[in-house]
Design a protein around this motif. Structure first.
Motif, PDB file in Angstrom:
ATOM      1  N   ASP A   1       0.860  -1.181   0.000  1.00 16.62           N
ATOM      2  CA  ASP A   1       0.000   0.000   0.000  1.00 16.62           C
ATOM      3  C   ASP A   1       0.898   1.234   0.000  1.00 16.62           C
ATOM      4  OD1 ASP A   1      -1.645   2.131   0.592  1.00 16.62           O
ATOM      5  OD2 ASP A   1      -2.746   1.113   2.183  1.00 16.62           O
ATOM      6  N   ASP A   2       1.029   1.846  -1.156  1.00 15.32           N
ATOM      7  CA  ASP A   2       1.934   2.988  -1.297  1.00 15.32           C
ATOM      8  C   ASP A   2       1.384   4.287  -0.721  1.00 15.32           C
ATOM      9  OD1 ASP A   2       4.082   1.707  -2.648  1.00 15.32           O
ATOM     10  OD2 ASP A   2       2.869   1.669  -4.473  1.00 15.32           O
ATOM     11  N   LEU A   3       0.104   4.298  -0.325  1.00 18.65           N
ATOM     12  CA  LEU A   3      -0.506   5.534   0.167  1.00 18.65           C
ATOM     13  C   LEU A   3      -0.446   5.649   1.680  1.00 18.65           C
ATOM     14  CD1 LEU A   3      -3.648   5.757  -2.157  1.00 18.65           C
ATOM     15  CD2 LEU A   3      -1.469   6.992  -2.358  1.00 18.65           C
ATOM     16  N   ARG A   4      -0.797   4.558   2.370  1.00 13.63           N
ATOM     17  CA  ARG A   4      -0.847   4.629   3.832  1.00 13.63           C
ATOM     18  C   ARG A   4       0.105   3.657   4.519  1.00 13.63           C
ATOM     19  NH1 ARG A   4      -3.958   7.159   6.875  1.00 13.63           N
ATOM     20  NH2 ARG A   4      -3.850   5.520   8.459  1.00 13.63           N
ATOM     21  N   GLY A   5       0.530   2.637   3.822  1.00 14.22           N
ATOM     22  CA  GLY A   5       1.374   1.627   4.437  1.00 14.22           C
ATOM     23  C   GLY A   5       0.583   0.441   4.926  1.00 14.22           C
ATOM     24  N   SER A   6      -0.660   0.678   5.333  1.00 18.86           N
ATOM     25  CA  SER A   6      -1.548  -0.379   5.801  1.00 18.86           C
ATOM     26  C   SER A   6      -2.959   0.179   5.833  1.00 18.86           C
ATOM     27  CB  SER A   6      -1.142  -0.853   7.206  1.00 18.86           C
ATOM     28  OG  SER A   6      -2.016  -1.845   7.687  1.00 18.86           O
ATOM     29  N   SER A   7      -3.868  -0.467   5.098  1.00 22.22           N
ATOM     30  CA  SER A   7      -5.248   0.028   5.106  1.00 22.22           C
ATOM     31  C   SER A   7      -6.208  -1.146   5.277  1.00 22.22           C
ATOM     32  CB  SER A   7      -5.550   0.818   3.823  1.00 22.22           C
ATOM     33  OG  SER A   7      -5.192   0.066   2.669  1.00 22.22           O
ATOM     34  N   THR A   8      -6.771  -1.656   4.176  1.00 20.62           N
ATOM     35  CA  THR A   8      -7.709  -2.773   4.282  1.00 20.62           C
ATOM     36  C   THR A   8      -7.370  -3.843   3.250  1.00 20.62           C
ATOM     37  OG1 THR A   8      -9.286  -1.774   2.740  1.00 20.62           O
ATOM     38  CG2 THR A   8      -9.581  -1.286   5.089  1.00 20.62           C
ATOM     39  N   VAL A   9      -7.846  -5.062   3.538  1.00 25.77           N
ATOM     40  CA  VAL A   9      -7.694  -6.186   2.614  1.00 25.77           C
ATOM     41  C   VAL A   9      -9.031  -6.911   2.521  1.00 25.77           C
ATOM     42  CG1 VAL A   9      -5.230  -6.533   3.009  1.00 25.77           C
ATOM     43  CG2 VAL A   9      -6.893  -7.709   4.467  1.00 25.77           C
ATOM     44  N   SER A  10      -9.211  -7.614   1.423  1.00 24.68           N
ATOM     45  CA  SER A  10     -10.398  -8.446   1.229  1.00 24.68           C
ATOM     46  C   SER A  10      -9.936  -9.880   1.026  1.00 24.68           C
ATOM     47  CB  SER A  10     -11.195  -7.970   0.020  1.00 24.68           C
ATOM     48  OG  SER A  10     -12.273  -8.842  -0.233  1.00 24.68           O
ATOM     49  N   ILE A  11     -10.548 -10.811   1.748  1.00 24.61           N
ATOM     50  CA  ILE A  11     -10.194 -12.222   1.635  1.00 24.61           C
ATOM     51  C   ILE A  11     -11.197 -12.913   0.721  1.00 24.61           C
ATOM     52  CG2 ILE A  11      -9.842 -14.384   2.890  1.00 24.61           C
ATOM     53  CD1 ILE A  11      -9.070 -12.723   5.334  1.00 24.61           C
ATOM     54  N   ASP A  12     -10.750 -13.277  -0.467  1.00 20.94           N
ATOM     55  CA  ASP A  12     -11.601 -13.968  -1.448  1.00 20.94           C
ATOM     56  C   ASP A  12     -12.907 -13.223  -1.706  1.00 20.94           C
ATOM     57  OD1 ASP A  12      -9.738 -16.015  -1.780  1.00 20.94           O
ATOM     58  OD2 ASP A  12     -10.596 -17.223  -0.156  1.00 20.94           O
ATOM     59  N   GLY A  13     -12.813 -11.904  -1.829  1.00 24.41           N
ATOM     60  CA  GLY A  13     -13.984 -11.117  -2.164  1.00 24.41           C
ATOM     61  C   GLY A  13     -14.880 -10.740  -1.011  1.00 24.41           C
ATOM     62  N   SER A  14     -14.497 -11.088   0.212  1.00 28.48           N
ATOM     63  CA  SER A  14     -15.300 -10.719   1.376  1.00 28.48           C
ATOM     64  C   SER A  14     -15.192  -9.220   1.623  1.00 28.48           C
ATOM     65  CB  SER A  14     -14.822 -11.483   2.609  1.00 28.48           C
ATOM     66  OG  SER A  14     -13.500 -11.086   2.931  1.00 28.48           O
ATOM     67  N   PRO A  15     -16.080  -8.637   2.451  1.00 31.37           N
ATOM     68  CA  PRO A  15     -15.985  -7.205   2.748  1.00 31.37           C
ATOM     69  C   PRO A  15     -14.612  -6.848   3.305  1.00 31.37           C
ATOM     70  CG  PRO A  15     -18.068  -8.075   3.531  1.00 31.37           C
ATOM     71  CD  PRO A  15     -17.268  -9.260   3.084  1.00 31.37           C
TER      72      PRO A  15
END
Length: 484
Positions: free
Chosen positions: A401-415
């Protein structure tokens, strides 16, 4: 004997020491090979400091020793990398943050000194998530930069000890030291295909296995610990034995081991991770390992009640104590925080300075952690378990994540969920309860990314846990090197 570059790069720490002790390999030749490798792979940002002249000079001193004296050094000529938040005399200890860039403490951390006394040589200081407050190692400081995963440089290596992991996985060094507060040796080990160990900490006092007071830029004195990282569990055991003075590992047979599978830590896995760890379980079961499903329905809630309040509340006083004890160039936490480069870490330090979880600290320390520790100990005793086993992380490495370093991830399309929360879920219980945890390679996904399995053991049973991990690794194998 003439060694090719590839033969030298393939050596484990244990193999390298044996070759140097026997005189089959010159320590200086080996060091020169690894220094050249590190320089050639500088784009991975695994290291913040490369100790060129000093490391070569130290290696030549090892080569000049009489054979008998060299043979008595358990780490004779072993090149290691040390995470940049661990004190090293005369070498930068910046914790990856601008305010400490170029600062060198007067003395080594005790764990580092024991390795050096045994013949190890620091090759360089390893990059990290700024101030160890993150699991991606995407660092925005100009002297550090984002650490890149050797198996795919567009992906994170995990953190906060991502530089140590990336350097070892990329064959810049066979072993090194990281630190672990919530998963910082084990998460990057899993994502880069190596082994990472969190030794017993208990409540942070007498039960602590490694003692490095005021020698690590801290987060939490009751949770932090130095931890060895290497390409094999045998190498982890070698470093752990030197640091603690422990003897040989006990003999362990796979057949009949009772290994608990905590249900909450097997839920919500990425499909490709589930495929790899399920295959590993089948192989272990074929060799006689007995898997015991355990509900542990309170595990996550109890761990959550402990983790944040300890880390966020303790950090302010603990960081200040380190700054003062080490005569750092900044003397207050506010000064340090004002120059933080990484957006995600800056937001955390706002919470630290405001002590946003201070009201929950006493209950976390005196009520919830003892309850968590009793809960885990009872599970081991009631089910007669040798260890707990689960995927180190519920997903493989994700894009940087080049913008914040750590934001959100989605696991297999989950929210989408918070990145740090996603990766810490499985490693945090060992950290908050103080028990030992070991991540070792489980295998690789179909698209070539490493996956880790974690073994957690009862408090103080570190050497037996390592012996179990070694038996697992001898069956599952180690991963092929990245194509670099």
């Amino acid at each position: 004997m003439t060694w090719t570059v590839d033969e030298q790069l393939a050596l484990s720490a244990t193999e390298a020491v044996a070759a140097i002790q026997s005189g089959r390999l010159k320590a200086a030749d080996y060091m020169a090979t690894l220094l050249a490798r590190a320089a050639a792979l500088s784009s991975l940002n695994a290291l913040t400091t490369l100790e060129l002249d000093g490391a070569l000079a130290a290696a030549r001193r090892i080569d000049a020793l009489p054979a008998a004296e060299k043979a008595r050094l358990p780490l004779a000529g072993l090149p290691i990398v040390v995470k940049d938040n661990i004190n090293t005399a005369g070498l930068q200890t910046s914790a990856g943050t601008p305010a400490l860039e170029g600062f060198a403490p007067a003395t080594n951390a005790p764990s580092v000194q024991r390795l050096i006394d045994a013949g190890a040589i620091i090759l360089g200081k390893a990059n990290m998530h700024e101030l160890a407050f993150g699991i991606t190692s995407t660092n925005f400081a100009t002297h550090a930069g984002p650490v890149r995963n050797p198996y795919d440089p567009t992906l994170i290596p995990g953190g906060s000890s991502g530089g140590t992991a990336a350097a070892i996985a990329a064959r810049m060094a066979p072993a090194g030291l990281g630190t672990d507060t919530g998963g910082s040796t084990r998460i990057p080990a899993a994502l880069t295909g190596i082994a990472g160990f969190r030794p017993s900490v208990g409540n942070g006092g007498a039960e602590r296995r490694y003692h490095d007071p005021d020698a690590v830029v801290p987060i939490s004195h009751t949770r932090d610990t130095v931890g060895p990282m290497a390409r094999t569990v045998a190498d982890i055991a070698l470093l752990d034995g030197v640091i603690t003075g422990a003897g040989a590992l006990p003999a362990i047979a796979l057949r009949g081991l009772r290994i608990g599978l905590p249900a909450p830590l097997w839920e919500g896995l990425e499909r490709r991770v589930n495929d790899v760890v399920s295959a590993a379980l089948r192989r272990l079961e074929t060799e006689g390992v007995v898997f015991v499903p355990v509900a542990m329905s309170e595990l996550e809630d109890l761990s959550d009640m402990v983790g944040g309040p300890l880390a966020i509340h303790e950090a302010r006083d603990d960081v200040l104590a380190w700054l003062v004890a080490n005569h750092a160039p900044v003397r207050t936490v506010a000064e340090l925080a004002a120059r933080i480069a990484s957006p995600d870490v800056r937001a955390i330090y706002d919470d630290i300075l405001d002590d946003v979880l201070g009201s929950r600290y006493d209950a976390a320390l005196n009520q919830w952690r003892p309850r968590l520790q009793q809960y885990i100990a009872a599970t081991f005793a009631d089910e007669r378990l040798d260890a707990l086993l689960f995927p180190t992380t519920r997903l493989a490495a994700v894009p940087i994540d080049d913008l914040r370093g750590s934001s959100t991830v989605s696991i297999d399309g989950s929210p989408p969920i918070d990145t740090m929360e996603a990766f810490l879920r499985n490693t945090d219980p060992a950290s908050t309860s103080g028990i030992p945890g070991l991540s070792l390679a489980a295998g690789m996904t179909a698209d070539g990314l490493p996956v880790g399995l974690e073994l957690d053991g009862p408090l103080g049973e570190d050497r037996r846990l390592l012996a179990i991990g070694l038996a697992f690794e001898q069956l599952l194998g180690v991963l092929p090197p990245p194509a670099l």
